[in-house]
Design an enzyme around this catalytic site. Structure first.
Site, PDB file in Angstrom:
ATOM      1  NE  ARG A 160      30.071  23.274  10.773  1.00 30.50           N
ATOM      2  CZ  ARG A 160      28.471  24.035  10.701  1.00 30.50           C
ATOM      3  NH1 ARG A 160      28.104  23.178  10.348  1.00 30.50           N
ATOM      4  NH2 ARG A 160      27.770  25.941   9.907  1.00 30.50           N
ATOM      5  CG  ASN A 201       1.461   0.546  12.182  1.00 28.06           C
ATOM      6  OD1 ASN A 201       0.780   0.611  13.239  1.00 28.06           O
ATOM      7  ND2 ASN A 201       2.567   0.075  11.987  1.00 28.06           N
ATOM      8  CB  VAL A 255      -0.713   0.174   1.201  1.00 28.43           C
ATOM      9  CG1 VAL A 255      -1.978   1.082   1.180  1.00 28.43           C
ATOM     10  CG2 VAL A 255      -1.752  -1.323   1.249  1.00 28.43           C
ATOM     11  CG  PHE A 296       3.086   6.684  12.755  1.00 33.61           C
ATOM     12  CD1 PHE A 296       2.343   6.367  11.077  1.00 33.61           C
ATOM     13  CD2 PHE A 296       2.461   5.378  13.317  1.00 33.61           C
ATOM     14  CE1 PHE A 296       3.335   5.023  10.781  1.00 33.61           C
ATOM     15  CE2 PHE A 296       2.575   3.788  12.754  1.00 33.61           C
ATOM     16  CZ  PHE A 296       2.981   4.055  11.191  1.00 33.61           C
ATOM     17  CD  GLU A 337      40.461  17.888   6.182  1.00 33.94           C
ATOM     18  OE1 GLU A 337      39.077  18.244   7.061  1.00 33.94           O
ATOM     19  OE2 GLU A 337      41.140  18.159   6.201  1.00 33.94           O
ATOM     20  CD  GLU A 376      37.274  23.369  11.979  1.00 34.31           C
ATOM     21  OE1 GLU A 376      36.569  22.232  11.701  1.00 34.31           O
ATOM     22  OE2 GLU A 376      37.219  24.451  11.321  1.00 34.31           O
ATOM     23  CE  LYS A 401       7.278   7.212  17.683  1.00 28.79           C
ATOM     24  NZ  LYS A 401       6.583   7.105  16.325  1.00 28.79           N
ATOM     25  NE  ARG A 452      41.448  22.164  14.554  1.00 28.27           N
ATOM     26  CZ  ARG A 452      41.513  24.008  14.623  1.00 28.27           C
ATOM     27  NH1 ARG A 452      40.980  24.532  15.505  1.00 28.27           N
ATOM     28  NH2 ARG A 452      42.863  24.503  13.906  1.00 28.27           N
TER      29      ARG A 452
HETATM   30  C1  LIG Z   1      10.687   6.044   8.069  1.00 27.81           C
HETATM   31  C2  LIG Z   1      10.000   6.019   8.617  1.00 27.81           C
HETATM   32  C3  LIG Z   1       9.175   6.282   9.535  1.00 27.81           C
HETATM   33  C4  LIG Z   1       8.233   5.223  10.194  1.00 27.81           C
HETATM   34  N1  LIG Z   1       7.617   5.445  11.520  1.00 27.81           N
HETATM   35  C5  LIG Z   1       6.635   4.326  12.083  1.00 27.81           C
HETATM   36  C6  LIG Z   1       6.569   4.850  13.642  1.00 27.81           C
HETATM   37  O1  LIG Z   1       6.848   5.599  13.697  1.00 27.81           O
HETATM   38  N2  LIG Z   1       5.719   4.196  13.630  1.00 27.81           N
HETATM   39  C7  LIG Z   1       5.391   2.634  13.270  1.00 27.81           C
HETATM   40  O2  LIG Z   1       4.525   2.293  13.965  1.00 27.81           O
HETATM   41  N3  LIG Z   1       5.124   2.941  12.299  1.00 27.81           N
HETATM   42  C8  LIG Z   1       6.606   3.632  11.439  1.00 27.81           C
HETATM   43  N4  LIG Z   1       6.826   2.961  10.067  1.00 27.81           N
HETATM   44  C9  LIG Z   1       6.203   1.884   9.821  1.00 27.81           C
HETATM   45  C10 LIG Z   1       5.601   1.474   8.510  1.00 27.81           C
HETATM   46  O3  LIG Z   1       4.912   3.115   7.985  1.00 27.81           O
HETATM   47  C11 LIG Z   1       3.952   1.334   9.235  1.00 27.81           C
HETATM   48  O4  LIG Z   1       4.273  -0.206   9.729  1.00 27.81           O
HETATM   49  C12 LIG Z   1       2.970   1.828   8.012  1.00 27.81           C
HETATM   50  O5  LIG Z   1       1.735   1.899   8.427  1.00 27.81           O
HETATM   51  C13 LIG Z   1       3.231   0.810   6.967  1.00 27.81           C
HETATM   52  O6  LIG Z   1       2.388   0.650   6.063  1.00 27.81           O
HETATM   53  P1  LIG Z   1       2.489   0.761   4.319  1.00 27.81           P
HETATM   54  O7  LIG Z   1       0.798   0.735   3.791  1.00 27.81           O
HETATM   55  O8  LIG Z   1       3.062   1.358   4.060  1.00 27.81           O
HETATM   56  O9  LIG Z   1       2.184  -1.294   4.409  1.00 27.81           O
HETATM   57  P2  LIG Z   1       3.307  -1.534   3.212  1.00 27.81           P
HETATM   58  O10 LIG Z   1       5.064  -1.822   3.035  1.00 27.81           O
HETATM   59  O11 LIG Z   1       2.991  -1.525   1.862  1.00 27.81           O
HETATM   60  O12 LIG Z   1       2.898  -3.264   4.224  1.00 27.81           O
HETATM   61  C14 LIG Z   1       3.271  -4.069   4.917  1.00 27.81           C
HETATM   62  C15 LIG Z   1       2.792  -5.064   5.532  1.00 27.81           C
HETATM   63  O13 LIG Z   1       1.486  -4.979   5.664  1.00 27.81           O
HETATM   64  C16 LIG Z   1       0.729  -6.570   4.504  1.00 27.81           C
HETATM   65  N5  LIG Z   1      -0.454  -5.349   4.522  1.00 27.81           N
HETATM   66  C17 LIG Z   1      -1.162  -4.846   4.198  1.00 27.81           C
HETATM   67  N6  LIG Z   1      -2.044  -4.492   4.022  1.00 27.81           N
HETATM   68  C18 LIG Z   1      -2.561  -5.120   4.492  1.00 27.81           C
HETATM   69  C19 LIG Z   1      -4.111  -6.083   4.051  1.00 27.81           C
HETATM   70  N7  LIG Z   1      -4.886  -5.170   4.186  1.00 27.81           N
HETATM   71  N8  LIG Z   1      -4.048  -7.736   4.660  1.00 27.81           N
HETATM   72  C20 LIG Z   1      -2.741  -8.071   4.912  1.00 27.81           C
HETATM   73  N9  LIG Z   1      -2.200  -7.723   4.929  1.00 27.81           N
HETATM   74  C21 LIG Z   1      -2.042  -6.422   4.778  1.00 27.81           C
HETATM   75  C22 LIG Z   1       1.731  -5.741   3.953  1.00 27.81           C
HETATM   76  O14 LIG Z   1       2.027  -7.553   2.666  1.00 27.81           O
HETATM   77  C23 LIG Z   1       3.201  -6.336   4.251  1.00 27.81           C
HETATM   78  O15 LIG Z   1       4.107  -7.352   4.884  1.00 27.81           O
HETATM   79  C24 LIG Z   1       7.607   3.737   9.432  1.00 27.81           C
HETATM   80  C25 LIG Z   1       8.733   3.707   8.081  1.00 27.81           C
HETATM   81  C26 LIG Z   1       9.198   4.341   7.512  1.00 27.81           C
HETATM   82  C27 LIG Z   1      10.323   3.825   5.940  1.00 27.81           C
END
Ligand SMILES: Cc1cc2nc3c(=O)[nH]c(=O)nc-3n(C[C@H](O)[C@H](O)[C@H](O)COP(=O)(O)OP(=O)(O)OC[C@H]3O[C@@H](n4cnc5c(N)ncnc54)[C@H](O)[C@@H]3O)c2cc1C
Ligand code: FES
Ligand code: FES
Length: 1337
Positions: free
Chosen positions: A919, A351, A259, A337, A809, A1269, A426, A887
């Protein structure tokens, strides 16, 4: 649709142009596609993991259900290009350019001085642009949210916010009253406070924005079409209805749903997982459904987090508070988040289904017992069921009860009842855009209108492989009154119910355990307040001093002022010296037109190089076999030490004690063993993983300074000593002596642009290199060494760098040498730009330091003697560690006169990547020791630190322990100005009052002075050259030996030449730094870039001016162009070189006793106030005031930018940024996910910077001073203020006196230092009785 493989055509729009791709690669990200296929290189690669925002673009799509076009800022690095079907992508190039018209978003950022190196700039521009496309006049809070996912390492963020504040609702003042709202300070007559003129800004006219492509709007097939994109490795499906989706999942249970791709994308990139089937369910209406019922709201599993947030916020406004407590708790959690770009695309389903133990939403949903709808396709029909999130939902690490063939359809958010409270907290390393260390959600149901617990559910993240509940403790609470007695019992019970093994992954064991109890206590306080507010318990149930413990920090709205010396009213208007001129490349940086090394278009026949890295800290290589890698089609060659002679393979910036490729033995994790050269990046990187390396491990492995001391593992010729007076005698005679120690960690440079190089063979015996280096001449010299080409056949060019901070550097050779060798040997262009994780692993950090000292002083606190030992952790090769140590040894006394000194220095040799310049170059580490010493002395004699500082300050004429006399030492003046500016004395009273009134929040304030010596420690580097060519049209091409790293060097050099030649700066251009224009240059480092190159520029200008004198005399009324034209026809040379050698330096007690070590010093003082949360260890900088003496600033905008940027980098060093290593020296923290630099929300709530006026410096160009610096150390004021705040907390606990605190003062260290009844409950095993997960090097 058949689920068999077929091929669809991908259609989307980029910047209004249609893109049709018949065979898109399902593994290709939008970023790669934009940069490599469409050559739109404005969008940058900073991390590839969604953590820096450099790749931000706007994706617009038509929401046909709502008939609304949605504009979303997204991370192109995580967005699969295949997911773009039917979308319109806008990149930084699509909104404006210097050739046509700048967009106001680009213009305001540039003109407000919000772009230094510019590498983050396109991403920040696009975050702002997307915000404005959704809200014409956003609020400051909208800005805060919009930038949660963007990082900048240079600016300190203040100028970006100031520039963009002009778009907000809060910015209501008209031009006439500019500043007075923002700047609290009235300007004195000789000072100015206007760094940019808002009146020059073009207005924002939303009607001018590009429209959504009509073709996408009109043709529904873009959404209704089922799609299949296939490559040899991966198939990407986009089904359009539930049955299709479920059938696919039934056929491919292991398929991943993508997603937002924010989990899957990171796994694929960094864990190298291969998922042969990807399914994008974003067209399946059941997964996008939002249903409101009397009981609550149902969100489809693919609804984005941002949409959930928006609807919940709306309902919170409209519905009774008692019904929306779960909604409130969810939006509280969602605010922290990730960043907005992630929340715009990521979904709740992702998530939940990922089931990360540190997921933020899983504790909330588990505590709330959320109901999930699940479906699958069994026996030809859709089967639905309900699943309860609670006990038993998670079955193991990243596993839950939903089967592989099932799909999560949606989540029910139930309304709360009046006797139900749900809160969540959190704690992360950094508040914004960080994953939790521990999080908690508490859902309590009271008996009607009482404080008696009927039922309670508590879920915690970060304490086990899954989100966990605490059923035993919940049981204990059932039927009990909600009061302080209960807290005591719960705390004990939680401690035993949620244990953590001493070696548990993630480390910070004591902290995480303390957090469980502390977060529960926070929840207790919060719910108690609510109960008393609703009249269930008495309004004084909670003592007033406990109340702030219920709260969390919120980002304050920035207040700031910048004061600088006004130029004389008689200075010609075209003379740019002293004026806040905009960075010469800022406009191009804001439009994405500025070219960095990896933006250079790919050439015919170009190859890509990737590295094979050591996976052992110390070992013999017993087998090195690349045959499997070389068997892949498109893989051309493997290079290792065998391809070089022993002599060629031995390199290093000063001592040739390291290797281009490990020579039979590895000395650290991440050491370069070999390189693969292949057709493209993905293939080259894949091939490196097929190279077989076998090792025989060697011992001992030495990682920490303490281990090096134990094994006496030092580089030859160490220790070294510097002495002055008689330390023993003075210590013996002192009223008091005190022995102490202090320690600080390293720091990752985290320049936004990683190391990059491109080498092009020219003729058979020439090489041209484009390299992201601060030292082109060194790259040239070592390429010549490695290829055996003479230096006159090797040209190294650097146009601009996306930040360097010392990290480029000397370490640029790690990439440049293998790339040059491959290009030379293969006769083809070769390129490499390190991925962020590789860069962090390979290229070393700032040196960690340990100091042990014995100090003697009078009973008044006057220091009479100091014996100090300085140890730095150099890693496995020397690099510049000797100079960094020197330094530190020369700066440890900071601004304090110590008559008797012995300072010893040890360069520790360890099995870490070679640590390097950063730096400050050892100066901040040294001064950190000095500031500990002054505070120890003050504490022991019982005097105010400020008084003891004043007592010990150097006076003009004093000599340092390395014999340098201080001319014009201005520290007292800086201090007095800073105390006044910061309202120091008033704030002290306010802080004392605040601390008395609050038990769980404490404030602290610290003053930190700084004195930074200006010159390279190595004598011969203090030289520079320049070349000026004037052309027939009067335009001037200026070249000098310095590199533009973002620090504004080119802008200043143009200003210098403009004044010297008497022409407008617009006539002067700097194209690049190149070894064929100015030879034998020094690195752009040691803050002296403008000092030495500026003087060389003046030298060249003087030569040209001299030659033009007769012409100007002959044509006194002529214009510049006419003079140049005449000079040409008179056959006068219009090209001149300039040269400068810094005079009067090179002190040596015997051979050069009258010289100085440093040309002069740059000084300043900072005052910082912080507030800490004693329960979580979190903190907020409330205010910072800085007064710097930087002589007569050549460009106050650039200099203030340097001061603010350096402060924020220093703040990060001393408080936030923590490198995590395994006990074997493997770096865990290899990206922005785990390594936290300060973000937008971390800047001081009030940030005031003043430049000392009337303090010209006779020793540098146009009376200026070096600035890059020196201000960095002022960032340590936050550390010392935090220590003060902790001391106040400890005092409440009856603890006074000394307590240790290492830098960085992370939330973990703060919490543990604030000992209290909760930390006292923890039984923590003794160090040494277990193997910890991580160690501090
Ligand atoms: C920079 C960064 C920061 C982040 N910060 C946080 C944070 O602060 N807190 C936190 O909790 N998470 C964080 N995350 C993790 C992530 O963003 C979350 O878990 C997010 O909700 C994942 O959603 P997505 O749609 O991107 O998942 P995707 O990567 O698209 O899918 C994730 C997984 O879920 C499964 N899935 C998705 N939808 C379904 C469905 N309907 N049925 C069955 N399986 C499904 C997929 O098969 C896959 O395994 C972070 C990630 C990044 C890269
Ligand atoms: S490169 Fe995409 S967020 Fe860093
Ligand atoms: S200007 Fe932001 S990273 Fe350099």
């Amino acid at each position: 649709m058949s689920v068999n493989k077929s091929t669809s055509t991908l259609v989307f729009f980029v910047n209004g142009k249609k893109v049709t791709e018949v065979s898109p690669d399902p593994e290709c990200t939008l970023l790669t596609y934009l940069r490599e296929k469409l050559r739109l290189c404005g969008t940058k690669l900073g991390c590839a993991e969604g953590g820096c925002g450099a790749c931000t673009v706007m994706v617009s799509r038509l929401d046909r259900r709502a008939n609304k076009i949605r504009h979303l800022a997204v991370n192109a690095c995580l967005t699969p290009v295949c997911a773009m079907h039917g979308c319109a992508v806008t990149t930084v190039e699509g909104i404006g350019s210097t050739k046509t018209r700048l967009h106001p978003v680009q213009e305001r950022l540039a003109k407000a001085h919000g772009s230094q190196c510019g590498f983050c700039t396109p991403g920040i521009v696009m975050s702002m642009y997307a915000l404005l496309r959704n809200a014409e006049q956003p609020s400051m809070r909208d800005l805060e949210v919009a930038f949660q996912g963007n990082l900048c390492r240079c600016t300190g963020y203040r100028p970006i916010l100031e520039g963009y504040k002009t778009f907000t609702k809060e910015f209501t003042c008209g031009m006439g009253e500019k500043c007075c709202k923002v700047n609290g300070n009235a300007c004195a007559s000789d000072t100015d406070d206007t760094l940019f003129e808002r009146s020059e800004f073009q207005p924002l006219d939303p009607s001018q924005e590009p429209i959504f492509p009509p073709e996408l709007q009109l043709n529904e097939a873009f959404d209704s079409e089922s799609l299949v994109f296939s490559s040899e490795r991966v198939t990407f499906y986009r089904p359009t209805n539930l049955e299709e989706l479920l059938q696919l999942k039934a056929q491919h249970p292991a398929a991943k749903l993508v997603v937002g791709n924010t989990e899957v994308g990171v796994e694929v990139k960094f864990k190298h997982f291969l998922y042969p089937q990807l399914i994008n369910p974003t067209q399946v209406k059941e997964l996008l459904e939002i249903k409101e019922t009397p009981d609550g709201i149902y969100f489809g599993a693919a609804v984005s987090l941002m949409e959930i947030d928006a609807l919940l916020r709306q309902r919170i406004e409209e519905l009774p508070e008692t019904e929306t407590r779960l909604f409130q708790c969810t939006v509280d959690m969602l605010h922290y988040f990730a960043g907005k770009q992630i929340r715009n695309v990521a979904c709740l389903g992702g998530n939940i289904m990922t089931g990360s133990p540190i997921s933020d939403m899983n504790p909330v949903l588990t505590a709330a017992g959320a109901q999930l709808d699940v479906a699958s396709f069994v026996d030809g029909k859709i089967v639905r069921r309900s699943v309860h999130m609670g006990t038993g939902f998670f079955t193991g690490y990243r596993r839950n009860v939903i089967a592989a063939h099932e799909v999560l359809l949606g989540i029910h958010f139930r309304k709360t009842n009046p006797d139900q409270y749900i809160v969540a907290f959190k704690q992360a390393r950094r508040r914004d855009d960080d994953i939790a260390i521990v999080n908690a959600a508490i859902n309590v149901q009271f008996e009607e209108r009482t404080n008696k617990v009927a039922e309670i559910s508590m879920a915690f993240g970060g304490m086990a492989p899954t989100t966990v509940l605490a059923p035993r403790t919940s049981e204990l609470m059932s039927g009990q009154e909600w009061n302080h007695q209960l807290v005591e019992r719960v705390a004990e019970s939680l401690c035993s119910e949620l244990p953590l093994a001493a070696s548990a992954p993630g480390g910070m064991i004591a902290y995480r355990r303390a957090l469980v109890v502390s977060l529960f206590f926070k929840a207790y306080l919060s719910i108690t307040l609510k109960l008393s507010k609703s009249g269930v318990i008495s309004s004084d149930a909670l003592p007033p001093e406990e109340r702030s413990g219920a709260e969390i920090f919120h980002t304050p709205v920035l207040k700031s002022s910048q004061l600088f010396e006004r130029v004389c009213s008689d200075q010609p208007i075209c003379d740019p010296i002293g004026r806040p001129k905009v960075h010469a490349a800022a406009l191009k940086q804001a439009t994405g037109e500025a070219i960095y090394t990896d933006d250079i278009p790919r050439m015919d026949g170009e190859l890509y190089l990737a590295f094979v890295l050591s996976t052992k800290p110390r070992a013999k290589i017993t087998k090195l076999d690349a045959s499997e890698a070389l068997a892949l089609e498109g893989v051309h060659q493997f290079f290792s030490y065998k391809d070089l002679t022993e002599h060629e393979n031995e390199v290093g910036p000063v001592f040739h004690d390291e290797h281009v490729f490990a020579a039979g033995e590895v000395h650290c994790y991440g050491q370069i063993i070999g390189s693969i050269v292949a057709d493209n990046k993905a293939l080259a990187q894949r091939a490196t993983r097929l190279v077989k390396v076998e090792y025989e491990e060697l011992t001992p492995v030495i990682v920490t300074i303490e281990q090096a001391i134990e094994h006496k593992s030092y580089f030859p010729d160490y220790p070294r000593f510097v002495t002055k007076g008689s330390v023993e005698e003075a210590l013996a005679q002192a009223d008091h002596t005190y022995e102490g120690s202090c320690r600080m960690g390293g720091q990752e440079h985290f320049y936004l642009e990683t190391h990059a190089a491109l080498a092009i063979p020219r003729d058979s015996d020439e090489l041209e290199l484009f390299c992201s280096t601060q030292h082109p001449s060194e790259v040239q010299k070592l390429v010549s060494h490695v290829t055996s080409l003479p230096s006159n056949r090797v040209v190294c060019r650097a146009k601009r760098l996306g930040g360097g901070f010392g990290g480029k550097e000397s370490r640029g050779i790690c990439v440049a040498l293998p790339v040059a060798l491959a290009a030379h040997r293969m006769g083809r262009p070769v390129r490499c730009m390190l991925d962020r994780d590789e860069d962090m692993l390979i290229t070393g950090t700032r040196h960690p330091f340990l100091f042990k000292y014995k100090v003697g002083f009078t009973k008044e606190g006057l220091i009479t003697a100091c014996d100090i030992e300085c140890y730095n952790n150099a890693g496995w090769s020397m690099d510049l560690s000797f100079s960094v140590l020197e330094r530190a040894m020369y700066h440890f006394e900071n601004c304090y006169r110590i008559p008797n000194v012995r300072v010893g220095g040890w360069v520790c040799k360890t099995n870490l990547p070679s640590n390097t310049a950063f730096r400050g170059f050892g100066g901040p580490q040294g001064m950190y020791a000095g500031e500990h010493i002054i505070r120890d002395v003050a504490r022991i004699v019982g005097r105010d630190v400020l008084d003891v500082m004043r007592l010990n300050f150097y006076k003009t004429g004093d000599r340092t322990h390395y014999h340098q006399q201080l001319e014009h030492f201005p520290i007292e003046r800086c201090l007095e100005d800073c105390l006044t500016q910061s309202r120091y004395h008033e704030k002290r009273l306010e802080i004392a009052r605040f601390n008395k009134e609050n038990r769980w929040r404490k404030r602290g304030m610290a003053v930190v002075p700084t004195k930074y010596g200006i010159a390279f420690g190595v004598m011969h580097l203090n030289q520079a050259g320049a070349l000026i060519n004037i052309y027939g049209d009067g335009s001037v091409l200026l070249s000098h030996g310095g590199v533009e790293i973002g620090q504004g060097l080119n802008t200043k050099m143009i200003q210098c030449a403009a004044r010297a030649l008497g022409i407008p700066p617009e006539l002067i251009h700097i194209s690049e730094t190149s070894t064929d224009k100015v030879p034998n240059t020094s690195p752009t480092a040691a803050s002296v870039g403008s000092d030495i190159n500026g003087m060389a520029v003046l030298d060249a200008c003087e030569k040209l001016n001299k030659r033009l004198v007769p012409i100007k005399e002959a044509l006194p009324k002529g214009t510049w162009k006419e003079w140049i034209n005449k000079a040409y026809f008179d056959r006068v040379s219009l090209s001149a070189t300039g040269f400068y050698a810094m005079p009067g330096i090179g002190y040596h007690p015997e051979t050069n006793p009258n010289a100085r070590t440093y040309s002069y010093y740059t000084n300043g003082v900072g005052v910082t106030v912080v507030e800490i949360d004693c329960l979580t260890g979190d903190h907020q900088v409330l205010s910072t005031d800085i007064v710097m003496d930087i002589g007569s600033s050549m460009n106050p905008a650039i200099d203030i930018g340097q001061i603010e940027g350096a402060f924020m980098q220093g703040y990060g060093l001393f408080t936030l940024e923590e490198l995590m290593y395994s006990p074997q020296g493997m770096l865990y923290s290899r990206g922005p996910g785990m390594y936290k630099l300060p973000g937008f929300a971390d800047i001081p709530g009030e940030f005031n910077v003043s430049l000392l006026t009337g303090a010209p410096n006779p020793r540098a160009v146009y009376s200026s001073k070096a600035v890059g610096e020196p201000p960095l150390f002022i960032g340590s004021a936050a550390f010392f203020a935090i220590k003060e705040a902790i001391a106040a907390a400890r005092l409440d606990q009856g603890l006074s006196g000394h307590f240790p605190l290492e830098a960085p003062s992370t939330s973990a260290r703060i919490r543990i230092a604030c000992q209290d009844k909760f930390t006292n409950l923890l039984d923590i095993p003794e160090p040494g009785s277990f193997t910890p997960w991580n160690i501090v090097p």
